[in-house]
Design a protein around this motif. Sequence first.
Motif: not given
Length: 268
Positions: A81-104
């Motif tokens: 969202l708006d050029n930023k990336f967020y992860q919602v993990n299985s505990k419901g915690q939200v974390k902003e991610l850095k650009g080196n993280v990879k996606t499948p």
Amino acid sequence: MKKKLTALSVYLLTALLVFSTVAYAAAENNGRDQGKLFQYSTINAVMQGQYDGEMTLKELNTHGDMGLGTLNGLDGELIQLDNKFYQVNSKGQVKELKGNVKTPFAVTTKFDAEKTVTLSNVKDFQDFSEKLKTKFDNKNHFYAIKIHGKFDSIKNRSVPKQTRPYPSLTEVTPHQTVFEEKNVEGTIIGFYTPNYASTIQVPGFHMHFLSDDKKKGGHILDVKFDSAKVEIQQLSEFDLVLPDTADFANADLTKTTVEDIEEAERGK
């Protein structure tokens, strides 16, 4: 003096030509990016347990500013969202991610709404889907959707990170964690895919949510609201990049059915 003026004129004309060429190329590229859906990998690959990819979020960000997907190891839900990336993990915690993280697997677009409509008295996700589809001008195009507002209730999910050997997605989702929020403000983003592309992308609506306080979110299973403004962008181009991995090269991607995808994505 005449020679000096001639040399200066040539210089200015050359500079103008270079500037015009660069400006034209930039405008042309920007025009091509608008209305384009970019996707890395296919939903069938994810369904079969291909949870490791090579694309970084930094690279994904060059193709769009709004999107969704997951992270390597199927480590939760991904929201762009708006050029930023967020992860919602299985505990419901939200974390902003850095650009080196990879996606499948991820989908993104340079969002530029062409139409804004109002949806009222939305009772559940099915009602939301049926009402929103009536707002589309072309049922065989892809669409990007963005909604910001206050939702009476919204049910989201996330999945736990997996380890090899990876199970299929239908084996993972029974262990998903479901979060139900009441009267929460935030943004729903997502995409509509026509059924003919169901072997590549989730058919119908694939939606993720992120609250304004960046503390809640996930893959949407259900939603209810009285009224909301919905921004819509029709996408007439589709750019698909396939993984260059051994898993993808050796997979039989014809096994997954639409019913399998619906079971995994919408809990059916």
